[in-house]
Design a protein around this motif. Structure first.
Motif, PDB file in Angstrom:
ATOM      1  N   TRP A 167      51.842  32.242  31.602  1.00  0.00           N
ATOM      2  CA  TRP A 167      51.319  33.163  30.607  1.00  0.00           C
ATOM      3  C   TRP A 167      52.225  33.148  29.379  1.00  0.00           C
ATOM      4  O   TRP A 167      53.420  32.898  29.469  1.00  0.00           O
ATOM      5  N   ARG A 168      51.611  33.432  28.249  1.00  0.00           N
ATOM      6  CA  ARG A 168      52.314  33.282  26.968  1.00  0.00           C
ATOM      7  C   ARG A 168      51.812  34.318  25.979  1.00  0.00           C
ATOM      8  O   ARG A 168      50.609  34.573  25.877  1.00  0.00           O
ATOM      9  N   ASP A 169      52.748  34.947  25.285  1.00  0.00           N
ATOM     10  CA  ASP A 169      52.426  35.898  24.220  1.00  0.00           C
ATOM     11  C   ASP A 169      53.459  35.696  23.121  1.00  0.00           C
ATOM     12  O   ASP A 169      54.555  36.243  23.168  1.00  0.00           O
ATOM     13  N   ASP A 170      53.118  34.881  22.140  1.00  0.00           N
ATOM     14  CA  ASP A 170      54.064  34.546  21.080  1.00  0.00           C
ATOM     15  C   ASP A 170      54.462  35.769  20.261  1.00  0.00           C
ATOM     16  O   ASP A 170      55.600  35.869  19.788  1.00  0.00           O
ATOM     17  N   GLU A 171      53.543  36.707  20.089  1.00  0.00           N
ATOM     18  CA  GLU A 171      53.836  37.907  19.301  1.00  0.00           C
ATOM     19  C   GLU A 171      54.955  38.717  19.949  1.00  0.00           C
ATOM     20  O   GLU A 171      55.832  39.256  19.257  1.00  0.00           O
ATOM     21  N   GLN A 172      54.943  38.790  21.288  1.00  0.00           N
ATOM     22  CA  GLN A 172      55.965  39.546  22.021  1.00  0.00           C
ATOM     23  C   GLN A 172      57.102  38.646  22.508  1.00  0.00           C
ATOM     24  O   GLN A 172      57.996  39.120  23.217  1.00  0.00           O
ATOM     25  N   GLU A 173      57.057  37.372  22.119  1.00  0.00           N
ATOM     26  CA  GLU A 173      58.073  36.388  22.514  1.00  0.00           C
ATOM     27  C   GLU A 173      58.204  36.304  24.038  1.00  0.00           C
ATOM     28  O   GLU A 173      59.305  36.297  24.603  1.00  0.00           O
ATOM     29  N   VAL A 174      57.049  36.258  24.689  1.00  0.00           N
ATOM     30  CA  VAL A 174      56.998  36.146  26.147  1.00  0.00           C
ATOM     31  C   VAL A 174      56.399  34.793  26.502  1.00  0.00           C
ATOM     32  O   VAL A 174      55.353  34.399  25.973  1.00  0.00           O
ATOM     33  N   HIS A 175      57.081  34.062  27.370  1.00  0.00           N
ATOM     34  CA  HIS A 175      56.578  32.780  27.863  1.00  0.00           C
ATOM     35  C   HIS A 175      57.164  32.594  29.255  1.00  0.00           C
ATOM     36  O   HIS A 175      58.369  32.381  29.397  1.00  0.00           O
ATOM     37  N   ASP A 176      56.326  32.710  30.273  1.00  0.00           N
ATOM     38  CA  ASP A 176      56.849  32.697  31.633  1.00  0.00           C
ATOM     39  C   ASP A 176      55.872  31.971  32.554  1.00  0.00           C
ATOM     40  O   ASP A 176      54.732  31.678  32.182  1.00  0.00           O
ATOM     41  N   SER A 177      56.332  31.683  33.765  1.00  0.00           N
ATOM     42  CA  SER A 177      55.497  30.994  34.740  1.00  0.00           C
ATOM     43  C   SER A 177      55.919  31.392  36.142  1.00  0.00           C
ATOM     44  O   SER A 177      57.012  31.925  36.353  1.00  0.00           O
ATOM     45  N   ILE A 178      55.038  31.115  37.087  1.00  0.00           N
ATOM     46  CA  ILE A 178      55.337  31.410  38.481  1.00  0.00           C
ATOM     47  C   ILE A 178      54.560  30.434  39.357  1.00  0.00           C
ATOM     48  O   ILE A 178      53.443  30.011  39.003  1.00  0.00           O
ATOM     49  N   SER A 179      55.162  30.046  40.481  1.00  0.00           N
ATOM     50  CA  SER A 179      54.510  29.196  41.467  1.00  0.00           C
ATOM     51  C   SER A 179      54.736  29.810  42.843  1.00  0.00           C
ATOM     52  O   SER A 179      55.844  30.263  43.141  1.00  0.00           O
ATOM     53  N   PHE A 180      53.700  29.831  43.667  1.00  0.00           N
ATOM     54  CA  PHE A 180      53.847  30.427  44.991  1.00  0.00           C
ATOM     55  C   PHE A 180      52.731  29.947  45.900  1.00  0.00           C
ATOM     56  O   PHE A 180      51.754  29.331  45.452  1.00  0.00           O
ATOM     57  N   ARG A 181      52.882  30.232  47.196  1.00  0.00           N
ATOM     58  CA  ARG A 181      51.851  29.926  48.172  1.00  0.00           C
ATOM     59  C   ARG A 181      51.066  31.199  48.479  1.00  0.00           C
ATOM     60  O   ARG A 181      51.660  32.270  48.662  1.00  0.00           O
ATOM     61  N   LEU A 182      49.773  31.064  48.536  1.00  0.00           N
ATOM     62  CA  LEU A 182      48.860  32.174  48.787  1.00  0.00           C
ATOM     63  C   LEU A 182      47.950  31.813  49.946  1.00  0.00           C
ATOM     64  O   LEU A 182      47.455  30.680  50.020  1.00  0.00           O
ATOM     65  N   LEU A 183      47.730  32.755  50.855  1.00  0.00           N
ATOM     66  CA  LEU A 183      46.813  32.536  51.968  1.00  0.00           C
ATOM     67  C   LEU A 183      45.763  33.641  51.969  1.00  0.00           C
ATOM     68  O   LEU A 183      46.108  34.825  51.908  1.00  0.00           O
ATOM     69  N   GLU A 184      44.501  33.244  51.998  1.00  0.00           N
ATOM     70  CA  GLU A 184      43.401  34.196  52.082  1.00  0.00           C
ATOM     71  C   GLU A 184      42.733  34.037  53.442  1.00  0.00           C
ATOM     72  O   GLU A 184      42.366  32.924  53.838  1.00  0.00           O
ATOM     73  N   ARG A 185      42.553  35.156  54.150  1.00  0.00           N
ATOM     74  CA  ARG A 185      41.968  35.116  55.490  1.00  0.00           C
ATOM     75  C   ARG A 185      40.935  36.224  55.638  1.00  0.00           C
ATOM     76  O   ARG A 185      41.191  37.379  55.276  1.00  0.00           O
ATOM     77  N   ILE A 186      39.753  35.873  56.148  1.00  0.00           N
ATOM     78  CA  ILE A 186      38.730  36.870  56.424  1.00  0.00           C
ATOM     79  C   ILE A 186      39.136  37.618  57.682  1.00  0.00           C
ATOM     80  O   ILE A 186      39.224  37.041  58.768  1.00  0.00           O
ATOM     81  N   GLU A 187      39.401  38.915  57.536  1.00  0.00           N
ATOM     82  CA  GLU A 187      39.940  39.711  58.635  1.00  0.00           C
ATOM     83  C   GLU A 187      38.879  40.413  59.459  1.00  0.00           C
ATOM     84  O   GLU A 187      39.013  40.540  60.675  1.00  0.00           O
ATOM     85  N   GLU A 188      37.826  40.894  58.810  1.00  0.00           N
ATOM     86  CA  GLU A 188      36.829  41.644  59.575  1.00  0.00           C
ATOM     87  C   GLU A 188      35.538  41.777  58.797  1.00  0.00           C
ATOM     88  O   GLU A 188      35.503  41.644  57.571  1.00  0.00           O
ATOM     89  N   HIS A 189      34.470  42.045  59.546  1.00  0.00           N
ATOM     90  CA  HIS A 189      33.190  42.405  58.962  1.00  0.00           C
ATOM     91  C   HIS A 189      33.102  43.925  58.899  1.00  0.00           C
ATOM     92  O   HIS A 189      33.671  44.626  59.743  1.00  0.00           O
ATOM     93  N   TYR A 190      32.395  44.427  57.904  1.00  0.00           N
ATOM     94  CA  TYR A 190      32.150  45.859  57.812  1.00  0.00           C
ATOM     95  C   TYR A 190      30.907  46.074  56.963  1.00  0.00           C
ATOM     96  O   TYR A 190      30.328  45.120  56.419  1.00  0.00           O
ATOM     97  N   VAL A 191      30.466  47.308  56.858  1.00  0.00           N
ATOM     98  CA  VAL A 191      29.326  47.656  56.023  1.00  0.00           C
ATOM     99  C   VAL A 191      29.844  48.402  54.807  1.00  0.00           C
ATOM    100  O   VAL A 191      30.554  49.409  54.934  1.00  0.00           O
ATOM    101  N   ASP A 192      29.549  47.878  53.616  1.00  0.00           N
ATOM    102  CA  ASP A 192      30.083  48.491  52.405  1.00  0.00           C
ATOM    103  C   ASP A 192      29.329  49.769  52.052  1.00  0.00           C
ATOM    104  O   ASP A 192      28.332  50.113  52.702  1.00  0.00           O
ATOM    105  N   PRO A 193      29.796  50.530  51.048  1.00  0.00           N
ATOM    106  CA  PRO A 193      29.141  51.804  50.695  1.00  0.00           C
ATOM    107  C   PRO A 193      27.671  51.683  50.317  1.00  0.00           C
ATOM    108  O   PRO A 193      26.918  52.662  50.405  1.00  0.00           O
ATOM    109  N   ALA A 194      27.253  50.465  49.905  1.00  0.00           N
ATOM    110  CA  ALA A 194      25.844  50.257  49.564  1.00  0.00           C
ATOM    111  C   ALA A 194      25.013  49.884  50.785  1.00  0.00           C
ATOM    112  O   ALA A 194      23.816  49.626  50.665  1.00  0.00           O
ATOM    113  N   GLY A 195      25.651  49.852  51.973  1.00  0.00           N
ATOM    114  CA  GLY A 195      24.928  49.529  53.192  1.00  0.00           C
ATOM    115  C   GLY A 195      24.763  48.044  53.439  1.00  0.00           C
ATOM    116  O   GLY A 195      23.951  47.639  54.277  1.00  0.00           O
ATOM    117  N   ARG A 196      25.539  47.214  52.748  1.00  0.00           N
ATOM    118  CA  ARG A 196      25.407  45.765  52.878  1.00  0.00           C
ATOM    119  C   ARG A 196      26.481  45.206  53.807  1.00  0.00           C
ATOM    120  O   ARG A 196      27.627  45.669  53.791  1.00  0.00           O
TER     121      ARG A 196
END
Length: 223
Positions: A43-72
């Protein structure tokens, strides 16, 4: 008030006919399905003199089924990051919903229309139709094509891209690749604003504000 069916008809358009398979396999919902990603963000914001980066590992896992507030029927997704001790730590919780017409995710409390069924090459929709962000139309560029990501050979993938051309000031680029029975396997997302600044000596410099994100699947599994 427009009903959900009418709303989706307005949001989506079929340009090219395709096979009868609606393509639900590109958005798996089975509990225990997981994908690990390498994530690189700048991400970069020249006006605020910000320029940074990040690298990482991310894991997404489906944990459970449920019924949402709309009944779906819906799925709760836990998102983990790998910490300095090589331990997976829960970062946040997302949710997903799959119906016969669409697949959506609640990402950082932002509801997005991820896929519109039946999946066809040329089909378009606004991924931000359910939230207050600026319209971001996308279209399916390829479907059921082979691809490889690192050591992963993928038999059938779907590629969607935004349809907004960049201009001298604003760039909004989005590419997502989905694989059958896995889900999202690759994402490139760029949103930047570039403003010219005219200096007293007549020189022009350009100030940039925005971010670049890349996610690439490195492993996956299912029950």
């Amino acid at each position: 008030m427009l009903g959900m069916g009418t709303l989706l008809l307005v949001a989506c358009k079929d340009d090219v006919a395709g096979p009868r398979d609606p393509g639900f396999a590109y958005f798996p919902t089975a509990v225990g399905t997981w994908v690990e990603y390498q994530v690189d963000s700048i991400w970069r914001d020249d006006e605020q003199e910000v320029h940074d980066s990040i690298s990482f590992r991310l894991l997404e896992r489906i944990e459970e089924h449920y019924v949402d507030p709309a009944g779906r029927p819906a799925q709760r997704i836990l998102r983990y990051v790998l910490d300095d001790q090589d331990e997976w730590v829960v970062r946040d919780v997302w949710t997903a919903t799959l119906t016969e017409r669409y697949a959506e995710k609640l990402e950082e409390n932002m509801r997005r229309l991820k896929l519109s069924f039946p999946l066809r090459k040329g089909r378009t929709w606004d991924t931000n139709i359910y939230n207050t962000d600026k319209e971001l139309p996308v279209a399916i560029k390829d479907i059921d094509v082979q691809a490889s990501l690192g050591s992963m050979a993928l038999d059938s993938t779907l590629v969607l891209e935004n349809t907004i051309p960049a201009n001298l000031v604003e760039r909004r680029d989005l590419m997502e690749r989905y694989a059958k029975h896995i889900g999202l396997v690759e994402k490139h997302w760029t949103e930047t604003i570039t403003q010219p600044q005219f200096l007293p000596n007549g020189q022009i410099i350009y100030r940039v504000k925005g971010f670049w994100l890349r996610m690439t699947a490195v492993a996956h599994g299912h029950p």
